[in-house]
Design an enzyme around this catalytic site. Structure first.
Site, PDB file in Angstrom:
ATOM      1  N   GLU A   1     -55.106 -91.874  44.341  1.00  0.00           N
ATOM      2  CA  GLU A   1     -55.288 -90.439  44.593  1.00  0.00           C
ATOM      3  C   GLU A   1     -55.725 -90.157  46.024  1.00  0.00           C
ATOM      4  O   GLU A   1     -56.722 -90.690  46.518  1.00  0.00           O
ATOM      5  CB  GLU A   1     -56.317 -89.848  43.624  1.00  0.00           C
ATOM      6  CG  GLU A   1     -56.490 -88.344  43.787  1.00  0.00           C
ATOM      7  CD  GLU A   1     -57.382 -87.702  42.734  1.00  0.00           C
ATOM      8  OE1 GLU A   1     -57.527 -86.462  42.774  1.00  0.00           O
ATOM      9  OE2 GLU A   1     -57.924 -88.429  41.887  1.00  0.00           O
TER      10      GLU A   1
ATOM     11  N   LYS B   1     -54.470 -84.890  38.184  1.00  0.00           N
ATOM     12  CA  LYS B   1     -54.992 -84.496  36.879  1.00  0.00           C
ATOM     13  C   LYS B   1     -53.853 -84.433  35.886  1.00  0.00           C
ATOM     14  O   LYS B   1     -52.844 -83.748  36.123  1.00  0.00           O
ATOM     15  CB  LYS B   1     -55.681 -83.125  36.954  1.00  0.00           C
ATOM     16  CG  LYS B   1     -57.130 -83.184  37.367  1.00  0.00           C
ATOM     17  CD  LYS B   1     -57.955 -83.937  36.349  1.00  0.00           C
ATOM     18  CE  LYS B   1     -59.272 -84.397  36.915  1.00  0.00           C
ATOM     19  NZ  LYS B   1     -59.886 -85.406  36.056  1.00  0.00           N
TER      20      LYS B   1
END
Length: 596
Positions: A199, A215
């Site tokens: 990420e 997410k």
């Protein structure tokens, strides 16, 4: 000539560059180390980092999750057990080492080849207790229902021990387990950080800011068709999309603090990224920073990243403080690089191991929304820790072939399956070396029946061994395993490797039994520990579907291709109505069986 002792490695995707571009550098002894131990020291440290970069130097380091109050006193955290921020300053970058499993300070490549270092081996604890995990999810759901917040990122710490090899060797294994993304290794004095985060926190070139929150999660499928189905379901899931867009909205608001008016955009929403064990959903949020914005300003606006707090951030972090008993440390903070000139790229420090001597720790977490269930989040937690399980012990890829009078049975199918496994695990497969090894083995065993064990290790080394093999029995006896096979959906079931403890634990132990018939937690038949199975039902031969969690055996593949069997989801109770049972693999072929 010797290689300088390593202090840091960086292997970052270049998010605003072309596809496939990476920043991959090593760093030796630093010119100096900058460290903040109190909140009041964090912003001045970041200002110094920016000044060093603008003076033409490289800065690599991290900001711990517990540094949050340095940017906003309303953000609650536990007392830190280490530095709030740590950066090393370098005058130059070195070439990426050919083999980063080597300890710092080893000599050149020729000498390294003569002094192989042991691969890493680690033992990890089981993680949180299920009852406590469920209780925490229920507390979060109560807070959401009460309107206190609408998403919480809940994490739990795993602890472990490095049993063999160095932290640098473990980092190399982690990179193979979780390739790509934003990977870094930092030797930060008392602790070493081994990050293989997928990420991006932010990328800032001094003008344009890019934030890419991650997410939304789904497990990878056992077959290409199932894998695509899981990806499609994730993309269509109202719960997962809501989880993603909540954080996108939070980050849009955070970015507005340093953005030129009307420059905050969301150019890409709900993008799927394929990781080795899970699908992840990301979105891009961009902005043009206002003139005069500093690195400290960017951290003040964004830190910690909303994807690892929840929303609203202040309330989410208050609940995290109540539910999580220990500080997160570098995990859920940010690890990154500020290049000469000031271009800054930081990851969100997930999939990050902290090593202190032989002691290891790693946090695993997920976002909880109103639609989450304790069972679903528990399974997601297990899937996310799979990268640790893959890296915790060295293993080789394995193929077992029959060599009969100088001919390797089903050779092309076995080599194709080995290549698929090598692609999945990121192992290099040298076809010329493979061919030479097999040719040499066949030439030395021109007659008789042999069991060939073909191995490929993480460094791409091929080994082929032959063992005398007895003729297959005319019939075998199989017994149903007495409990479900928990590893059914593991990649160490879908691909054949030397990591077989899960099979050994399930093997039939009673005298006279040839093998055990395994079944998954849904009551579906899968395979035996050494081969596949087929059942004759209503006059048709059926074999369990790959989606149930089993190895795609070469013998099974051939029987399917030739039309002798058909795939189906078979259940434990189907054993009682079957009029025929068979064990099959490439080594021994099709063997009639009976149920004990």
């Amino acid at each position: 000539m010797t290689t300088p002792a390593l202090t840091a490695l960086i292997d970052f995707s270049q998010p605003q560059g072309g596809a496939g571009q990476r920043l991959r550098c090593a760093f030796g002894a630093p010119l100096r180390v900058l460290q903040a131990d109190a909140p009041a020291q964090v912003k001045p440290l970041l200002e110094q980092v920016q000044a060093e970069a603008q003076a033409g130097r490289w800065c690599l380091g991290y900001v711990a999750y517990e540094a949050a109050p340095a940017f906003d006193a309303a953000l609650r955290v536990h007392a830190a057990t280490g530095p709030l921020a740590w950066f090393a300053v370098f005058d130059r970058a070195l070439d990426w080492p050919l083999d980063c499993e080597l300890p710092p300070g080893t000599a050149d490549t020729a000498q390294r080849a003569q002094e192989p270092q042991p691969p890493a081996k680690a033992r990890w604890g089981a993680g949180p207790e299920r009852v406590a995990f469920t209780r925490d999810i229920e507390a979060i759901q109560s807070a959401i229902a009460a309107g206190d917040c609408y998403q919480i990122n809940h994490t739990a710490q795993l602890t472990g021990e490095l049993l063999q090899g160095s932290a640098l060797a473990l980092y190399a294994a982690l990179r193979r387990a979780q390739p790509g993304g934003y990977s870094a290794w930092l030797d930060a004095c008392e602790r070493q950080l081994l990050s293989v985060s997928p990420e991006l926190f932010f990328d800032w070139d001094g003008k344009r800011l890019l934030v890419r929150p991650m997410k939304g999660t789904a497990v990878r499928g056992a077959t290409p068709e199932q894998d695509q189905s899981h990806a499609d379901a994730l993309l269509a899931s109202a719960k997962e999309r809501a989880e993603n867009v909540m954080i996108v909205d939070l980050i849009r608001n955070d970015l507005s603090r340093v953005a030129l008016p009307h420059s905050v955009k969301v150019p890409r929403l709900f993008h799927l990224e394929a990781l080795p064990t899970v699908w992840q959903m990301t979105s891009d949020v961009t902005a043009d920073s206002r003139p005069g914005t500093t690195l400290a300003d960017v951290f003040t606006a964004l830190f910690p990243c909303g994807s690892i707090t929840g929303a609203p951030k202040v309330q989410a972090m208050r609940l995290i403080h109540e539910l999580e008993p220990v500080p997160r440390g570098a995990y859920c903070g940010a690890i990154g690089v500020v290049q000469p000139g000031g271009h800054a790229t930081f990851n969100v420090a997930i999939r990050t191991v902290t090593a202190q001597g032989q002691a290891l720790s790693c946090g695993i977490g997920s976002g909880i929304t109103s639609g989450a269930t304790a069972e679903g989040e528990w399974q997601e937690w297990r899937h996310k820790r799979a990268f640790l399980d893959r890296a915790s012990e060295p293993f080789e890829l394995l193929e077992t072939l029959a060599l009969a009078d100088g001919v390797l049975r089903n050779e092309s199918e076995h080599l194709a399956r080995l290549q698929r496994a090598a692609n999945h695990f990121g192992y290099a497969l040298d076809q010329m070396a493979l061919r030479a090894s097999l040719d040499q083995l066949v030439a030395s065993h021109p007659q008789g029946l042999w069991r060939v064990r073909l191995l490929l290790d993480a460094q791409g080394r091929v080994q082929a061994q032959a063992f005398a093999m007895e003729a297959s029995p005319a019939e075998v006896t199989l017994a149903l395993a007495d409990q479900p096979f928990e590893a059914a959906q593991s990649e160490f079931v879908r691909y054949k490797t030397t990591r077989r403890a899960h099979y050994e634990a399930a093997a039939a132990a009673q005298p006279g039994l040839f093998d055990a018939i395994l079944w998954n937690g849904q009551g579906e038949l899968t395979e035996c520990t050494r081969g596949n199975i087929a059942l004759q039902i209503d006059g048709e031969w059926l074999t369990p579907a790959l989606s149930c969690g089993l190895l795609d055996g070469v013998g099974r593949e051939i029987e399917l291709r030739e039309g002798r069997v058909r795939e189906a989801v078979l259940r434990v109770e189907d054993l009682q109505r079957a009029t025929g049972l068979a064990f099959l693999n490439s080594l021994r072929g099709w063997i009639p069986a009976r149920l004990a």
